[in-house]
Write a protein that holds these residues in place. Sequence first.
Motif, PDB file in Angstrom:
ATOM      1  N   HIS A   1      -5.580  -6.459  13.835  1.00  0.00           N
ATOM      2  CA  HIS A   1      -4.709  -5.282  13.831  1.00  0.00           C
ATOM      3  C   HIS A   1      -3.716  -5.378  12.678  1.00  0.00           C
ATOM      4  N   LEU A   2      -3.361  -4.237  12.132  1.00  0.00           N
ATOM      5  CA  LEU A   2      -2.281  -4.122  11.160  1.00  0.00           C
ATOM      6  C   LEU A   2      -0.969  -4.028  11.930  1.00  0.00           C
ATOM      7  N   ILE A   3       0.016  -4.877  11.584  1.00  0.00           N
ATOM      8  CA  ILE A   3       1.267  -4.923  12.348  1.00  0.00           C
ATOM      9  C   ILE A   3       2.473  -4.890  11.411  1.00  0.00           C
ATOM     10  N   ASP A   4       3.652  -4.952  12.028  1.00  0.00           N
ATOM     11  CA  ASP A   4       4.923  -5.050  11.324  1.00  0.00           C
ATOM     12  C   ASP A   4       5.166  -3.787  10.506  1.00  0.00           C
ATOM     13  N   GLU A   5       5.600  -3.915   9.259  1.00  0.00           N
ATOM     14  CA  GLU A   5       5.837  -2.739   8.433  1.00  0.00           C
ATOM     15  C   GLU A   5       4.743  -2.632   7.373  1.00  0.00           C
ATOM     16  N   VAL A   6       4.498  -1.402   6.921  1.00  0.00           N
ATOM     17  CA  VAL A   6       3.384  -1.155   6.005  1.00  0.00           C
ATOM     18  C   VAL A   6       3.847  -0.299   4.832  1.00  0.00           C
ATOM     19  N   LEU A   7       3.710  -0.839   3.622  1.00  0.00           N
ATOM     20  CA  LEU A   7       3.938  -0.074   2.392  1.00  0.00           C
ATOM     21  C   LEU A   7       5.274   0.661   2.399  1.00  0.00           C
ATOM     22  N   THR A   8       6.320  -0.071   2.780  1.00  0.00           N
ATOM     23  CA  THR A   8       7.678   0.468   2.769  1.00  0.00           C
ATOM     24  C   THR A   8       8.413  -0.016   1.520  1.00  0.00           C
ATOM     25  N   PRO A   9       9.589   0.557   1.244  1.00  0.00           N
ATOM     26  CA  PRO A   9      10.379   0.045   0.117  1.00  0.00           C
ATOM     27  C   PRO A   9      10.841  -1.396   0.313  1.00  0.00           C
ATOM     28  N   ASP A  10      10.835  -1.901   1.546  1.00  0.00           N
ATOM     29  CA  ASP A  10      11.214  -3.299   1.786  1.00  0.00           C
ATOM     30  C   ASP A  10      10.046  -4.258   1.583  1.00  0.00           C
ATOM     31  N   SER A  11       8.839  -3.812   1.923  1.00  0.00           N
ATOM     32  CA  SER A  11       7.681  -4.707   1.853  1.00  0.00           C
ATOM     33  C   SER A  11       6.886  -4.518   0.565  1.00  0.00           C
ATOM     34  N   SER A  12       7.318  -3.602  -0.281  1.00  0.00           N
ATOM     35  CA  SER A  12       6.575  -3.250  -1.493  1.00  0.00           C
ATOM     36  C   SER A  12       7.535  -3.067  -2.664  1.00  0.00           C
ATOM     37  N   ARG A  13       6.960  -3.057  -3.844  1.00  0.00           N
ATOM     38  CA  ARG A  13       7.713  -2.725  -5.053  1.00  0.00           C
ATOM     39  C   ARG A  13       7.229  -1.359  -5.525  1.00  0.00           C
ATOM     40  N   PHE A  14       8.069  -0.340  -5.384  1.00  0.00           N
ATOM     41  CA  PHE A  14       7.738   1.026  -5.783  1.00  0.00           C
ATOM     42  C   PHE A  14       8.433   1.358  -7.105  1.00  0.00           C
ATOM     43  N   TRP A  15       7.662   1.953  -8.025  1.00  0.00           N
ATOM     44  CA  TRP A  15       8.234   2.419  -9.286  1.00  0.00           C
ATOM     45  C   TRP A  15       7.997   3.917  -9.439  1.00  0.00           C
ATOM     46  N   ALA A  16       8.891   4.586 -10.149  1.00  0.00           N
ATOM     47  CA  ALA A  16       8.696   6.006 -10.468  1.00  0.00           C
ATOM     48  C   ALA A  16       7.610   6.124 -11.527  1.00  0.00           C
ATOM     49  N   ALA A  17       6.562   6.881 -11.238  1.00  0.00           N
ATOM     50  CA  ALA A  17       5.421   6.994 -12.153  1.00  0.00           C
ATOM     51  C   ALA A  17       5.809   7.678 -13.469  1.00  0.00           C
ATOM     52  N   ASP A  18       6.752   8.614 -13.413  1.00  0.00           N
ATOM     53  CA  ASP A  18       7.052   9.395 -14.618  1.00  0.00           C
ATOM     54  C   ASP A  18       7.882   8.623 -15.638  1.00  0.00           C
ATOM     55  N   THR A  19       8.498   7.514 -15.244  1.00  0.00           N
ATOM     56  CA  THR A  19       9.300   6.737 -16.198  1.00  0.00           C
ATOM     57  C   THR A  19       8.706   5.354 -16.455  1.00  0.00           C
ATOM     58  N   TYR A  20       7.573   5.055 -15.828  1.00  0.00           N
ATOM     59  CA  TYR A  20       6.968   3.729 -15.982  1.00  0.00           C
ATOM     60  C   TYR A  20       6.446   3.505 -17.397  1.00  0.00           C
ATOM     61  N   ARG A  21       6.718   2.326 -17.910  1.00  0.00           N
ATOM     62  CA  ARG A  21       6.059   1.885 -19.135  1.00  0.00           C
ATOM     63  C   ARG A  21       6.060   0.357 -19.151  1.00  0.00           C
ATOM     64  N   PRO A  22       4.986  -0.257 -19.632  1.00  0.00           N
ATOM     65  CA  PRO A  22       4.931  -1.718 -19.701  1.00  0.00           C
ATOM     66  C   PRO A  22       5.955  -2.261 -20.692  1.00  0.00           C
ATOM     67  N   GLY A  23       6.303  -3.525 -20.519  1.00  0.00           N
ATOM     68  CA  GLY A  23       7.233  -4.176 -21.429  1.00  0.00           C
ATOM     69  C   GLY A  23       8.646  -4.275 -20.910  1.00  0.00           C
TER      70      GLY A  23
END
Length: 295
Positions: free
Chosen positions: A222-244
């Motif tokens: 079973h999948l438990i606890d929290e899933v793909l939240t800002p606490d368990s994941s690193r979220f970036w804004a797609a429109d400002t993302y750039r490598p480096g």
Amino acid sequence: MSTPLFESNIQSLPRIHRGKVRDIYAVGERHLLIVTSDRLSAFDVILPRPIPGKGAVLNAVTDFWMKRFAGLIPNHLAPEMDLKNHLNADELAQCAGRGIIVKRLKALPIEAVVRGYLIGSGWKDYQKTGAVCGIKLPAGLTLADKLPNAIFTPADKAPAGQHDENISFAEVEQKIGATLAARIRDISLTIYGQASEYARRQGIIIADTKFEFGVDDNGTLHLIDEVLTPDSSRFWAADTYRPGISPPSFDKQIVRDYLETLTWNKKAPGPELPDDIVNKTTAKYREAQRLLTGS
């Protein structure tokens, strides 16, 4: 904005655990009540000032993802259980938007970490070894680069107050068996892949994340606890993302950056957060919820 909840006080049920964010109570022998508070930890220290609404955001985002992936893997949700049958009026008010009754499962002793971009400890590892957690990567990658393929880099769950430690896949097999280890690796990569495609369309890049799993009496995963939240994941804004560069994230990075400006030894008690840092952090959590769930 609702009054923040630093910790719950449920007298109708026995409390069996209080973590950095969640308070857990027993509901009979087969279920648990999880109350997601507004506590915030940084550098493994729970800070004295909560982030208003944070718990409700984490709860809503987890619920969204668990229902979205219910066809791939069972989860701990127990929709047949009604909070009203177990709590009094004051306790129900504490749990509004943040309390949920779930199945009582045996949690597995690993963190299922999936990385899709080169950041954080993965970037440091790559600079030293050309690999991340022993997984060789192409030469010449830069900070925040998208990896050719997402990688599974499990961690061993550490005791309270200590850091989780990265472990090899062979060590996962030793801990829980080869069949279950492969199942967790494969389902983690599948969920991450599908979630990443969806989130990108909503304007969010999921750079990395962690999943937790448990098994029932029949051994069903079973999948438990929290899933793909800002606490368990690193979220970036797609429109400002750039490598480096290290992209700003939809989580408590605002708090970490502020704390790094202080002369604090990163040990309890943590410093009090000023209003502007609290307000900016609240806004980031709510923005992530709005973009991902539409509400």
